[in-house]
Design a protein around this motif. Structure first.
Motif, PDB file in Angstrom:
ATOM      1  N   LEU A  29       0.818  -1.215   0.000  1.00  0.00           N
ATOM      2  CA  LEU A  29       0.000   0.000   0.000  1.00  0.00           C
ATOM      3  C   LEU A  29       0.848   1.261   0.000  1.00  0.00           C
ATOM      4  O   LEU A  29       0.327   2.359  -0.022  1.00  0.00           O
ATOM      5  CB  LEU A  29      -0.910   0.012   1.232  1.00  0.00           C
ATOM      6  CG  LEU A  29      -2.059  -0.979   1.233  1.00  0.00           C
ATOM      7  CD1 LEU A  29      -2.746  -0.985   2.579  1.00  0.00           C
ATOM      8  CD2 LEU A  29      -3.058  -0.627   0.148  1.00  0.00           C
ATOM      9  N   MET A  30       2.174   1.093   0.065  1.00  0.00           N
ATOM     10  CA  MET A  30       3.020   2.279   0.083  1.00  0.00           C
ATOM     11  C   MET A  30       3.050   2.898  -1.304  1.00  0.00           C
ATOM     12  O   MET A  30       2.800   2.233  -2.286  1.00  0.00           O
ATOM     13  CB  MET A  30       4.420   1.926   0.562  1.00  0.00           C
ATOM     14  CG  MET A  30       4.405   1.778   2.062  1.00  0.00           C
ATOM     15  SD  MET A  30       5.929   1.528   2.902  1.00  0.00           S
ATOM     16  CE  MET A  30       7.183   1.694   1.733  1.00  0.00           C
TER      17      MET A  30
ATOM     18  N   VAL B 137       5.778   2.324   8.999  1.00  0.00           N
ATOM     19  CA  VAL B 137       5.202   1.707   7.803  1.00  0.00           C
ATOM     20  C   VAL B 137       3.776   2.212   7.596  1.00  0.00           C
ATOM     21  O   VAL B 137       3.392   2.608   6.487  1.00  0.00           O
ATOM     22  CB  VAL B 137       5.225   0.171   7.914  1.00  0.00           C
ATOM     23  CG1 VAL B 137       4.529  -0.453   6.727  1.00  0.00           C
ATOM     24  CG2 VAL B 137       6.650  -0.334   8.011  1.00  0.00           C
ATOM     25  N   LEU B 138       2.997   2.232   8.692  1.00  0.00           N
ATOM     26  CA  LEU B 138       1.615   2.706   8.587  1.00  0.00           C
ATOM     27  C   LEU B 138       1.566   4.147   8.078  1.00  0.00           C
ATOM     28  O   LEU B 138       0.715   4.497   7.265  1.00  0.00           O
ATOM     29  CB  LEU B 138       0.928   2.644   9.958  1.00  0.00           C
ATOM     30  CG  LEU B 138       0.323   1.316  10.375  1.00  0.00           C
ATOM     31  CD1 LEU B 138      -0.278   1.433  11.762  1.00  0.00           C
ATOM     32  CD2 LEU B 138      -0.747   0.894   9.388  1.00  0.00           C
ATOM     33  N   ALA B 140       3.578   5.568   6.152  1.00  0.00           N
ATOM     34  CA  ALA B 140       4.034   5.713   4.781  1.00  0.00           C
ATOM     35  C   ALA B 140       3.026   5.162   3.778  1.00  0.00           C
ATOM     36  O   ALA B 140       3.210   5.295   2.577  1.00  0.00           O
ATOM     37  CB  ALA B 140       5.391   5.013   4.601  1.00  0.00           C
ATOM     38  N   VAL B 141       1.939   4.533   4.274  1.00  0.00           N
ATOM     39  CA  VAL B 141       0.954   3.950   3.367  1.00  0.00           C
ATOM     40  C   VAL B 141       0.314   5.037   2.501  1.00  0.00           C
ATOM     41  O   VAL B 141       0.014   6.123   2.967  1.00  0.00           O
ATOM     42  CB  VAL B 141      -0.133   3.204   4.189  1.00  0.00           C
ATOM     43  CG1 VAL B 141      -1.364   2.945   3.367  1.00  0.00           C
ATOM     44  CG2 VAL B 141       0.431   1.919   4.749  1.00  0.00           C
ATOM     45  N   ASP B 142       0.150   4.717   1.221  1.00  0.00           N
ATOM     46  CA  ASP B 142      -0.473   5.636   0.274  1.00  0.00           C
ATOM     47  C   ASP B 142      -1.989   5.487   0.392  1.00  0.00           C
ATOM     48  O   ASP B 142      -2.546   4.464   0.018  1.00  0.00           O
ATOM     49  CB  ASP B 142      -0.006   5.286  -1.146  1.00  0.00           C
ATOM     50  CG  ASP B 142      -0.598   6.226  -2.164  1.00  0.00           C
ATOM     51  OD1 ASP B 142      -1.404   7.086  -1.779  1.00  0.00           O
ATOM     52  OD2 ASP B 142      -0.244   6.094  -3.346  1.00  0.00           O
ATOM     53  N   LYS B 145      -4.343   4.315  -2.405  1.00  0.00           N
ATOM     54  CA  LYS B 145      -4.411   2.885  -2.710  1.00  0.00           C
ATOM     55  C   LYS B 145      -5.423   2.179  -1.828  1.00  0.00           C
ATOM     56  O   LYS B 145      -5.804   1.049  -2.086  1.00  0.00           O
ATOM     57  CB  LYS B 145      -3.036   2.234  -2.521  1.00  0.00           C
ATOM     58  CG  LYS B 145      -2.053   2.558  -3.635  1.00  0.00           C
ATOM     59  CD  LYS B 145      -0.896   1.584  -3.617  1.00  0.00           C
ATOM     60  CE  LYS B 145       0.149   1.978  -4.654  1.00  0.00           C
ATOM     61  NZ  LYS B 145       1.331   1.143  -4.574  1.00  0.00           N
ATOM     62  N   LEU B 146      -5.827   2.829  -0.709  1.00  0.00           N
ATOM     63  CA  LEU B 146      -6.854   2.242   0.149  1.00  0.00           C
ATOM     64  C   LEU B 146      -8.244   2.603  -0.348  1.00  0.00           C
ATOM     65  O   LEU B 146      -9.241   2.228   0.251  1.00  0.00           O
ATOM     66  CB  LEU B 146      -6.696   2.760   1.580  1.00  0.00           C
ATOM     67  CG  LEU B 146      -5.697   2.029   2.461  1.00  0.00           C
ATOM     68  CD1 LEU B 146      -5.615   2.716   3.820  1.00  0.00           C
ATOM     69  CD2 LEU B 146      -6.101   0.582   2.651  1.00  0.00           C
TER      70      LEU B 146
END
Lengths: 321, 302
Positions: A29-30, B137-138, B140-142, B145-146
């Motif tokens: 998801l990055m 990490v959380l 940096a999530v795009d 995309k969610l």
């Protein structure tokens, strides 16, 4: 004992497996994917090239399928290649793991020792002026932002006094032990200060609780000196909760190490994870995070073993579930 | 002490706790100063984004009481605006985390059985994990995309919502454990059994009968957690993963300060000092509240 260890190892393996899937999903998801990174590196690449590359690397396949492929390779010891370092992931990880162990081990031992001394002193005379002062200092230590503490240490010792290096692992061209040690002083100090407050409070609470118990009264009635009672009888009993909580804090301490390593440019696991996530190095980020998790779980397991070793009333059987 | 209400009793005990009172005063002053940030900016004739490249790194002066930063912006005004964000985000995240923890704890404690076992193993797991690497990490999530709407993802405020969600996602565990343990104890008490006998459903019992009994411990845990959560927010913002500039926050004010530590060390001192004072105050207030509201603390002092 064997049964207990086996049970815990299986549990830890399950946690790591679940983590690997969650992190794999999150990394997906990055922003961007490995092909996007290649596109920025090569302006001549056409969209058709990109699509073909995605097919070659299997990035067009569903996530479960890709995860299964990764897992299969990982189980055979193939963790892939680090994009940032241009080395196999495992070759990047092992030295970082060693560096972090040195940093964490030194800070943890120092913090526990100082916390013991301060906590026992405070608990010997609860609600006295000295107890009040120690409590205040402990609260201050808990509340200080770890990265700010690190910056202050840099300002005082590197900028103003100029006696210690501000970051890194060693001076170029110098291989002396003293040189390497001088680079450890500030990171270890900042990690120690960040965790000693919590350790002091655990020790103090446990000691106050213990000193109120009947066996302490018995020991005093026997005519033992106050010192003997506190250090010989109470401390051992009070260590049980302290060791457990301290070891359970391992995940927290690891987070602290991550901040410290990032600020002092110390090449450990924390810095590695940060760099990998920021630099879109998916393979490295994933495996490094799993290593960090495994390290934390190992810390928790050690806590349980210490628990049994310190308390004769508890057996490994009673911890099995 | 006769005729004293519960609240008066708690207030008296709290006021006896000098550090807690000092903490409460500090928090009130900080909140008032942050709230008055636009007034301070107007009085100084500047705003948090007004750059003055000719007046970089100015020393303290009547126009700039704490001097200026690397872009010639007023440090005091930026600190006050940063405080609005840091305090607000910290409080909202602490309340969200407490709400989440309360729901998990109530369900686990009241339902018991496999659901309890599952939820508590899950809680243990979250506690045991190295939080900060996961948060990075959380963070940096795009979000596009969610499947979140593009307008929202591109908006300036998204970093605020994101940090609240992320911090709440790891901050709920303490409250969950506490609520679960208390719920387990309360579940077998006569007043709960009486309510069950009268036909009250599980939801009603949890909300009307059990929750009010937990209020004081939840308040204490939330206060103590608020300090930690403000720390976490500042760490993430410092690492460039939390609140994004141009919105100032105490954490991201320190990001630049690290590079400028050789030329302008004071820039690194102020934001950290404010974070420190805030967190220490929350911890003292939480400690004081614990003594004031927790009946078990009574015998500890006497």
């Amino acid at each position: 004992m064997t049964r207990f260890l086996l049970q815990r190892l299986v549990q830890s393996a399950i946690v790591i497996l679940v983590m690997s899937f969650v992190v794999y999903g999150l990394l997906g998801l990055m922003p961007g994917d490995p092909i996007d990174v290649m596109i920025t590196a090569d302006p001549n690449m056409t969209p058709a090239d990109a699509a073909r590359l995605r097919e070659i690397y299997g990035l067009d396949r569903p996530i479960l399928e890709r995860y299964a492929t990764w897992l299969g390779a990982a189980l055979q010891g193939d963790f892939g290649f680090s994009r940032l370092r241009a080395q196999p992931v495992i070759d990047v990880l092992v030295p970082a793991l060693g560096n972090t162990t040195i940093l964490l081990g030194a800070a943890f031992a120092l913090s526990l020792a100082l916390g013991l001394a301060a906590g026992v002193t405070a608990a010997a005379r609860p609600y006295s002026r000295l107890d009040y002062a120690i409590n205040f200092a402990a609260f201050a230590g808990i509340s200080i932002p770890p990265f700010w503490l690190a910056l202050l240490l840099i300002i005082v010792f590197a900028v103003i006094l100029g006696v210690l290096p501000a970051g890194g692992m060693g001076t170029v061209g110098s291989h002396g032990l003293w040189d390497s040690l001088s680079y450890l002083v500030l990171p270890v100090a900042s990690l120690t200060i960040a965790s000693v407050g919590a350790h002091t409070r655990y020790v103090r609470a446990a000691m106050i609780d213990t000193l109120r118990q009947d066996f302490i009264r018995t020991a005093r009635a026997k005519g033992l000196s106050g010192r003997r009672v506190v250090l010989g009888h109470a401390l051992r009993h009070a260590m049980i909760p302290v060791v457990t909580i301290a070891a359970l804090d391992f995940g927290y301490v690891f987070s602290g190490a991550m901040i410290t390593e990032t600020i002092f440019a110390y090449p450990g696991m924390g810095r590695l994870i940060y760099d990998a996530v920021m630099g879109n190095d998916y393979n490295l980020a994933l495996v490094a995070l799993l290593f960090a998790t495994a390290l934390t779980l190992a810390g928790n397991l050690l806590a349980d073993i210490a628990y049994v070793a310190l308390d004769p009333r508890i057996s490994f059987r009673s911890l099995e579930r | 002490m006769r005729g004293e209400s519960v609240f008066a009793f708690a207030r008296r005990r709290f006021l006896r706790h000098r550090l807690a009172v000092a903490g409460a005063v500090c928090l009130a002053v900080l909140a008032a100063a942050a709230a008055a940030a636009p007034l301070a900016a107007a009085a100084l004739g500047t705003d948090p984004e007004m750059a003055d490249l000719l007046g970089r790194f100015a020393p303290p002066s009547p126009e700039h009481p704490l001097g200026t930063d690397d872009l010639g912006r007023d440090v005091l005004v930026r600190l006050l605006y940063g405080g609005r964000i840091s305090l607000f985000v910290g409080l909202v995240a602490a309340v969200c985390a407490a709400a989440l923890g309360t729901v998990v704890g109530l369900i686990a404690g009241y339902r018991g059985g496999w659901l309890d076992a599952f939820l508590m193993r899950f809680t243990d797991g979250v506690i045991a994990l190295p939080a900060l690497p996961l948060l990075i990490v959380l963070a940096a999530v795009d979000l596009s995309k969610l499947g979140l709407p593009a307008g929202l993802v591109a908006s300036e405020d998204i970093s605020l919502y994101r940090i609240v969600a992320i911090v709440a996602a790891v901050g709920w565990t303490t409250v969950a454990r506490l609520v679960r343990a208390s719920t387990l104890a309360l579940r077998a008490r006569p007043f709960v059994l009486a309510a069950q006998a009268q036909g009250a459903g599980p939801l009603r019992i949890m909300v009307v009968h059990i929750l009010p009994n937990l209020a004081s411990s939840i308040v204490v845990a939330t206060t103590l957690a608020a300090g930690n959560i403000i720390l976490l927010e500042s760490v993430l913002s410092f690492l460039g993963l939390g609140i994004q500039p141009p919105i100032p926050s105490w954490g991201n004010l320190l990001t630049n300060a690290q590079e400028l530590v050789w030329s302008a060390p004071m820039l690194a001192v102020w934001p950290g000092l404010l974070i420190f004072v805030t967190v220490v105050s929350f911890n003292f207030v939480g400690d004081g509240l614990q003594d004031a509201l927790d009946p078990r603390a009574l015998e500890r002092h006497t």
